[in-house]
Design an enzyme around this catalytic site. Structure first.
Site, PDB file in Angstrom:
ATOM      1  N   THR A 103       2.456   7.144   2.097  1.00 11.96           N
ATOM      2  CA  THR A 103       3.217   7.003   0.841  1.00 11.96           C
ATOM      3  C   THR A 103       2.657   7.930  -0.237  1.00 11.96           C
ATOM      4  OG1 THR A 103       3.606   4.692   1.403  1.00 11.96           O
ATOM      5  CG2 THR A 103       3.992   5.310  -0.878  1.00 11.96           C
TER       6      THR A 103
ATOM      7  N   ASP B  35      -7.507  -6.513  -4.771  1.00 19.66           N
ATOM      8  CA  ASP B  35      -7.145  -5.152  -5.218  1.00 19.66           C
ATOM      9  C   ASP B  35      -7.385  -5.018  -6.728  1.00 19.66           C
ATOM     10  OD1 ASP B  35      -5.537  -2.547  -4.807  1.00 19.66           O
ATOM     11  OD2 ASP B  35      -4.445  -3.561  -6.401  1.00 19.66           O
TER      12      ASP B  35
ATOM     13  N   LYS C 121     -10.175  -2.587  -8.935  1.00 22.02           N
ATOM     14  CA  LYS C 121      -9.824  -1.740 -10.082  1.00 22.02           C
ATOM     15  C   LYS C 121     -10.601  -2.170 -11.337  1.00 22.02           C
ATOM     16  CE  LYS C 121      -5.240  -1.016  -8.089  1.00 22.02           C
ATOM     17  NZ  LYS C 121      -3.891  -1.591  -7.997  1.00 22.02           N
TER      18      LYS C 121
ATOM     19  N   GLU D 288      -8.839   9.080 -10.647  1.00 16.43           N
ATOM     20  CA  GLU D 288      -7.854   8.557 -11.599  1.00 16.43           C
ATOM     21  C   GLU D 288      -6.830   7.642 -10.922  1.00 16.43           C
ATOM     22  OE1 GLU D 288      -7.376   9.236 -15.285  1.00 16.43           O
ATOM     23  OE2 GLU D 288      -6.445   7.375 -14.610  1.00 16.43           O
TER      24      GLU D 288
ATOM     25  N   ALA E 140      -4.582  15.954   7.348  1.00 16.65           N
ATOM     26  CA  ALA E 140      -4.861  15.131   8.525  1.00 16.65           C
ATOM     27  C   ALA E 140      -3.994  13.891   8.466  1.00 16.65           C
ATOM     28  CB  ALA E 140      -6.338  14.729   8.551  1.00 16.65           C
TER      29      ALA E 140
HETATM   30  N1  HSE Z   1      -1.146  -2.637  -3.941  1.00 18.62           N
HETATM   31  C1  HSE Z   1      -1.361  -1.978  -5.178  1.00 18.62           C
HETATM   32  C2  HSE Z   1      -0.464  -2.608  -6.227  1.00 18.62           C
HETATM   33  C3  HSE Z   1      -1.074  -0.510  -5.026  1.00 18.62           C
HETATM   34  O1  HSE Z   1       0.447  -3.364  -5.863  1.00 18.62           O
HETATM   35  O2  HSE Z   1      -0.665  -2.380  -7.402  1.00 18.62           O
HETATM   36  C4  HSE Z   1      -1.619   0.342  -6.115  1.00 18.62           C
HETATM   37  O3  HSE Z   1      -3.003   0.283  -6.181  1.00 18.62           O
END
Ligand code: HSE
Length: 437
Positions: free
Chosen positions: A13, A201, A205, A129, A43
């Site tokens: 993606t 996730d 971050k 970034e 790759a």
């Molecule tokens: N899975 C993450 C989201 C993708 O839904 O924000 C972007 O980091």
């Protein structure tokens, strides 16, 4: 001057989006960078050539290690994701004197300290970034644009999938799993979607944001992480009645005692701009002592928005290829020797206001008993409402908002409330943040 040759790891993606945007905007990007930029080798194990433009000028291999060993390449873009082999590939690229651009938040949050130390030793850049809030240039904003400030706190919607799910559930009453499937089909969700809904996730971050905001080493393992799976439709409705919206926020704040680093569902007053950030969009609110509150909004995931951030990093790297390493922007915003060892507070030591929901027996004195337990723990009630029964006449939902309290103090009170015969099941809690200080 010859174009800078770049190796691309991953044609999924984000990798596909990166190739497409670079092919489409090559001239504009070269005018900014001062040199042409060409993806010479990529790759990928599997990819869809029909969705890619400019692929005819790229040598594609299924061996990512051959790309990081290719002496013609000056920059490696890592878009494979995950911990391994991404970590080995990035460290090998650094070892070979190549600059690295990555969108891999998990890698930076977990292994960033090691990777930045290796990069500093070798005099190369590692830019990330795209790892936080996709297309929003939040790293640049905090690390450079706000460099004069003492950052006080950051609160962000930094997972698009979670925000999409909460928004669809609230607005359309859709089922959790049904919305998650749509987010996966749109390419927003992580390979393992529990990373999205359980807050992992977002915690990756937030770990990165906390480090660049406060100049501390990356410490993912100390970030408190709570997902959105326990939120019930009635909480969404009661929050609404109190004038709040439930958002899955990552919050980091510097206090006298240490640094808060926490991801959890949060009730935010509906008037705040961030409470109105819906769907897959991300937003990050940053409070600096000089600038005051600033808000950054945009697409936090998806092919071309993330590619936008990846390529901005490539431009940054190309612009400073000939700069002395010590004159480049430090990876974590503060000079490596200036990182601070400020403790990260366990969640029990964090103070916030709370929404509480409990199921209570419909008989005299119950509310008074609960209020007295809270009072004995020094917890002030700001608002309290007894609701209509939802399923069973024998108990009623009781919801309340408390004033700010240390979490460990609240835990004691909740344990006492849950021991009462007139209270059924567990007390639901959601932290409340006004985001106005
Ligand atoms: N899975 C993450 C989201 C993708 O839904 O924000 C972007 O980091």
């Amino acid at each position: 001057m010859n174009p800078v040759k770049v190796g691309l790891l991953g044609l999924g993606t984000v990798g596909g989006g990166t190739l497409n945007v670079l092919t489409r905007n090559a001239d504009e990007i070269a005018r900014r960078a001062g040199r042409g930029i060409r993806i010479a080798q990529a790759a990928a194990k599997a990819y869809d050539p029909s969705s890619l433009s400019g692929l005819e000028r790229v040598e594609v291999t299924d061996d990512a290690f051959s790309v990081v060993e290719n002496p013609d390449l000056e920059i490696i873009i890592e878009l494979i994701g995950g911990y391994s082999p991404a970590r080995e590939l990035v460290l090998k690229a650094i070892d070979n004197g190549k600059h690295v651009v990555t969108a891999n938040k998990a890698l930076i949050a977990m292994y960033g300290n090691e990777i930045f130390a290796a990069a500093q030793k070798r005099g190369v850049m590692v830019a990330f970034e795209a790892a936080v809030a996709g297309g929003i240039p939040i790293i640049k904003a905090v690390r450079e644009g706000l460099a004069a400030n003492r950052i006080e706190w950051i609160a962000g919607i930094i997972n698009g999938t979670g925000n999409f799910i909460l928004t669809e559930m609230r607005d359309k009453g859709r089922e959790f799993t049904d919305v998650l499937k749509e987010a996966q089909a749109l390419g927003y969700a992580e390979a393992d979607p529990t990373f999205d809904v359980e807050g992992i996730d977002a915690a990756h971050k937030l770990t990165i944001l906390g480090s660049i905001a406060f100049g501390i080493p990356l410490q993912f393992e100390k970030t408190y992480t709570e997902g959105i799976t326990k939120i019930e439709p009635q909480d969404v409705e009661y929050a609404n009645q109190f004038g709040y919206r439930i958002k899955h926020l990552g919050i980091t704040r510097k206090t006298d005692a240490g640094i808060e680093m926490r991801v959890h569902p949060t009730m935010v007053p509906y008037q705040r701009l961030i409470a109105n950030v819906d769907g897959v969009m991300n937003a990050v609110l940053v409070k600096g002592d000089a600038v005051g509150p600033t808000l950054y909004y945009g697409a936090g995931a998806g092919s071309e928005p993330t590619a936008s951030a990846v390529l901005a990093d490539v431009v940054d790297v190309v612009r400073t290829l000939t700069t002395d390493p010590e004159n480049r922007v430090p990876h974590l915003a503060f000079q490596p020797g200036e990182l601070d060892d400020i403790p990260i507070l366990p969640i029990e030591e964090v103070e916030s206001a709370f929404y509480l929901r409990m199921q209570v027996a419909d008989k005299p004195g119950v509310v008074a008993r609960i209020a007295s337990i809270l009072a004995e723990s020094g917890i002030s009630i700001e608002a309290i409402q007894q609701k209509e029964p939802t399923e069973d006449d024998s108990f009623l939902p009781l919801v309340m908002l408390t004033q700010k309290v240390m979490e460990k103090q609240l835990n004691v009170a909740i344990a006492a409330i849950e021991r009462l015969d007139s209270v059924f099941g567990q007390v639901m809690r959601i932290r409340v943040e006004r985001l106005d200080d």
